[in-house]
Write a protein that holds these residues in place. Structure first.
Motif, PDB file in Angstrom:
ATOM      1  N   ASN A   1       0.829  -1.201   0.000  1.00 26.38           N
ATOM      2  CA  ASN A   1       0.000   0.000   0.000  1.00 26.38           C
ATOM      3  C   ASN A   1       0.866   1.254   0.000  1.00 26.38           C
ATOM      4  O   ASN A   1       1.982   1.257   0.513  1.00 26.38           O
ATOM      5  CB  ASN A   1      -0.913   0.024   1.232  1.00 26.38           C
ATOM      6  N   GLY A   2       0.298   2.313  -0.583  1.00 25.32           N
ATOM      7  CA  GLY A   2       0.989   3.597  -0.611  1.00 25.32           C
ATOM      8  C   GLY A   2       2.028   3.672  -1.711  1.00 25.32           C
ATOM      9  O   GLY A   2       2.702   2.695  -2.028  1.00 25.32           O
ATOM     10  N   GLY A   3       2.121   4.834  -2.328  1.00 26.19           N
ATOM     11  CA  GLY A   3       3.204   5.099  -3.267  1.00 26.19           C
ATOM     12  C   GLY A   3       3.032   4.564  -4.677  1.00 26.19           C
ATOM     13  O   GLY A   3       4.003   4.536  -5.436  1.00 26.19           O
ATOM     14  N   TRP A   4       1.840   4.167  -5.054  1.00 23.54           N
ATOM     15  CA  TRP A   4       1.644   3.662  -6.424  1.00 23.54           C
ATOM     16  C   TRP A   4       1.533   4.822  -7.415  1.00 23.54           C
ATOM     17  O   TRP A   4       0.882   5.832  -7.149  1.00 23.54           O
ATOM     18  CB  TRP A   4       0.385   2.804  -6.501  1.00 23.54           C
ATOM     19  N   GLU A   5       2.209   4.656  -8.548  1.00 20.68           N
ATOM     20  CA  GLU A   5       2.136   5.624  -9.652  1.00 20.68           C
ATOM     21  C   GLU A   5       1.654   4.869 -10.891  1.00 20.68           C
ATOM     22  O   GLU A   5       2.130   3.766 -11.183  1.00 20.68           O
ATOM     23  CB  GLU A   5       3.515   6.229  -9.941  1.00 20.68           C
ATOM     24  N   MET A   6       0.716   5.484 -11.615  1.00 22.03           N
ATOM     25  CA  MET A   6       0.173   4.854 -12.811  1.00 22.03           C
ATOM     26  C   MET A   6       0.382   5.751 -14.027  1.00 22.03           C
ATOM     27  O   MET A   6       0.043   6.940 -13.991  1.00 22.03           O
ATOM     28  CB  MET A   6      -1.311   4.541 -12.617  1.00 22.03           C
ATOM     29  N   TYR A   7       0.943   5.162 -15.074  1.00 20.70           N
ATOM     30  CA  TYR A   7       1.206   5.876 -16.324  1.00 20.70           C
ATOM     31  C   TYR A   7       0.332   5.253 -17.411  1.00 20.70           C
ATOM     32  O   TYR A   7       0.393   4.055 -17.661  1.00 20.70           O
ATOM     33  CB  TYR A   7       2.683   5.761 -16.703  1.00 20.70           C
TER      34      TYR A   7
END
Length: 625
Positions: free
Chosen positions: A501-507
């Motif tokens: 959990n936490g810190g996910w980045e989606m491109y």
């Protein structure tokens, strides 16, 4: 006085011409009547959306050459409303033009607008974004859903209103919903009374919009209880037993016909990583003769399948394989091949029909010319991970689905930075549908919903980045699982049993248009042997150009490639995958041009970097690796 008479004649002329051009199509006395004469519907299914519009007339002429007098087509809601309220009926989406051409060729038209169509099409024709509407439940007596189906049906009617036979056009019948009986049989958690209310309301929406030609339903003969609706002719799909067909239709239609098989299967649908189904031509010819001898109308599904260009292919659900994504090719082992060629099955059916019809069956038109392109040099290559992470990211404590990102199709790169090392089993049980996993740009594995591969061992070192490139391989288009159709990562990711959990980045990489390497600058390399070695196992975009002195249909040979999609002159011609059975991609000649042409290939695996690709004259659809 004479001037007044001329003026009156001029004003009345349009009304007179229109009145004379009107025709009738009725269901009475157990038969179909066209302009007062008993008429059998010898129909073939062909979808405008799976064929370049420049080829519509050719394919309709192919149908006439087989002896058919009617064409049936689904209407694909998501094809025409890609985003809420934004409608598109131009070019390849110009349904009205398709219907007009059919009329010009002397064909009657059966319209199948759904709003659910199945058809091995993405989400069964529903727009992906409808899943984001709060409180909406598809295929139910649900106020929010019915609000949107009404908007769709009313908008569709504006396109085709004047094309009904009652107004001078070729449309003679319209279908209510589609194969609803099978859905009823699978959704026993919903009361039968509600199912029937919903089905009746779709029928009423069609009538309220202005459709005034006869309506019909289409189901397996054993599913009429859930699928038939009052005031619509029940027709049976896949029914070869004439006696049973007449028995069930009589039961649900005032004790008499007409009798019609709305889907008569000369072939079958095909999935990636499974054998390509084939149906014997002689058996289909014998069944055609049975129908003709017994006054049974039919619709050959498919008479010509065409192609699932772009991201239009759907998927089936199976407990053993979880998801069964459909091929790019929709050849269907149909009488008219994917590229519009005569087949032995075509000739067999044609020979039977000629014996029974009272009209002259013309010859089939000549096939579209075919060309071969021995070598297309791929001169540029770009690392997808590098340029994806230069885009603006969406941040979240947990991975977001495609729908939450307001993205329908394509790919999403999920990344997560780790300040401390972590190792163990990576688990993504909510993977939808295919992922290549990297650590700091190095490929470490593949996860695949199609093989139920949802976990792998992983080691993420200190100060490293986990990268998960996820592909939507097509939403489920049939059965009760159609209600579970979100894409991307839809549940928590775990490593060694712990939720990350936490810190996910989606491109986001929707690939709605071809990637423009000119905008990537420092991420683009010359496709040299040194750079090829450096980019092995990285997801890449290749680019090349090729010159043509003549154009024609052709088939890109992707047999030695991994997995990805191909753009030619800006057109997404579809997905390839080394698992087969499809190994070539159909490239219509109308999308090529004399002189310079451009090709862009997004290769997800890049196991063996490439410097060229070729195009051949013969498709390969039945070879599994």
């Amino acid at each position: 006085m004479k001037l007044f008479c001329y003026l009156l004649l001029f004003l009345l002329l349009p009304f007179s011409v229109n009145a004379q051009s009107k025709s009738t199509f009725e269901i009475k006395d157990g038969h179909f009547y066209r302009n007062g004469k008993v008429t059998s519907l010898l129909s073939g299914e062909m979808h405008y959306a799976r064929i370049p519009h420049q080829y519509w007339r050719h394919r309709l002429q192919m149908m006439k050459g087989m002896g058919l007098n009617t064409v049936a087509t689904y209407v694909f809601w998501n094809y025409h409303e890609p985003t809420p309220g934004q409608w598109d009926f131009k070019g390849d989406k110009n349904l009205a033009e398709f219907i007009k051409i059919a009329g010009e060729e002397g064909m009657m038209v059966i319209l199948r607008p759904g709003p659910y169509v199945c058809a091995e099409w993405e989400f069964g024709g529903y727009p992906w974004w409808i899943q984001n509407v709060k409180g909406l439940e598809i295929r139910r007596d649900n106020a929010e859903f019915l609000k949107y189906t009404k908007l769709y049906i009313d908008r569709l009617y504006k396109e085709v209103a004047g094309l009904q036979c009652t107004k001078g056009g070729p449309v003679v019948m319209v279908q209510c919903e589609n194969e609803f009986g099978s859905y009823v049989s699978q959704r026993k958690d919903i009361p039968l009374e509600e199912h029937r209310r919903y089905n009746a309301k779709i029928k009423q929406q069609l009538a309220d919009a202005g459709f005034e030609v006869p309506l019909f339903t289409s189901d397996g003969s054993w599913l009429f209880e859930g699928g038939a609706t009052e005031g619509a002719l029940p027709t049976a799909n896949g029914e070869n037993n004439i006696e049973n067909l007449k028995k069930v239709v009589n039961q649900y239609h005032n004790g008499k016909g007409p009798y019609m098989v709305a889907e008569f299967y000369p072939g079958w649908l095909s999935h990636w990583a499974e054998p390509f189904p084939q149906v014997d031509a002689s058996g289909i010819a014998r069944q055609t003769e049975k129908y003709l001898k017994n006054d049974v109308s039919f619709n050959v599904y498919m008479v010509h399948g065409g192609t699932n260009f772009g991201f239009t292919s759907g998927a089936n659900y199976d407990k053993k394989r979880d998801i069964q994504p459909d091929l790019t090719s929709y050849d269907y082992d149909a009488p008219i091949s994917e590229a519009g060629w005569v087949t032995p099955k075509y000739d067999s059916i044609r020979n039977v029909i000629k014996k029974y019809v009272g009209y002259t069956v013309p010859k089939a038109p000549a096939a579209i010319p075919v060309i071969e392109i021995p070598s297309i040099k791929l001169t540029k290559v770009a690392n997808v991970l590098a340029f994806a992470e230069k885009q603006k990211a969406v941040s979240s404590d947990s991975p977001l689905t495609f729908e939450q990102l307001n993205q329908g199709y394509g790919y999403v790169l999920y990344t997560r930075h780790f300040n401390q090392p972590i190792s163990g089993t990576l688990e993504i049980p909510g993977l939808r549908d295919y992922a290549v996993v990297y650590v700091d740009g190095e490929k470490v594995g593949v996860l695949n919903r199609n093989t139920k591969t949802y976990e792998m061992e992983i080691e993420v070192p200190f100060n490293a980045e986990l990268q998960i490139l996820v592909e939507n391989m097509g939403r489920i288009n049939y059965g009760s699982e159609i209600i579970h159709n979100t894409k991307g990562i839809i549940s928590p990711v775990k490593i060694a049993g712990a939720e990350i959990n936490g810190g996910w980045e989606m491109y986001q990489l929707p690939m709605s248009e071809e990637p423009d390497l000119a905008k990537l600058k420092g991420d683009v390399y010359e496709n040299t042997s040194a750079n090829m070695k450096k980019l092995a196992n990285c997801p890449v975009v290749y680019e090349g150009t090729f010159d043509l002195n003549e154009t024609g249909d052709t088939f890109l040979d992707m047999e030695n490639w991994g997995k990805g999609i191909v753009f030619v002159n800006g057109k997404n011609i579809g997905r390839y995958w080394h698992v087969g059975p499809q190994q070539t991609l159909y490239l219509p000649g109308v999308w090529l041009k004399k002189g310079s042409n451009k090709i862009v290939i997004f290769e997800q695996l890049n196991l063996q970097p490439k410097t060229e690709v070729s195009a051949v004259k013969t498709p390969v659809l039945m070879k599994q690796m």
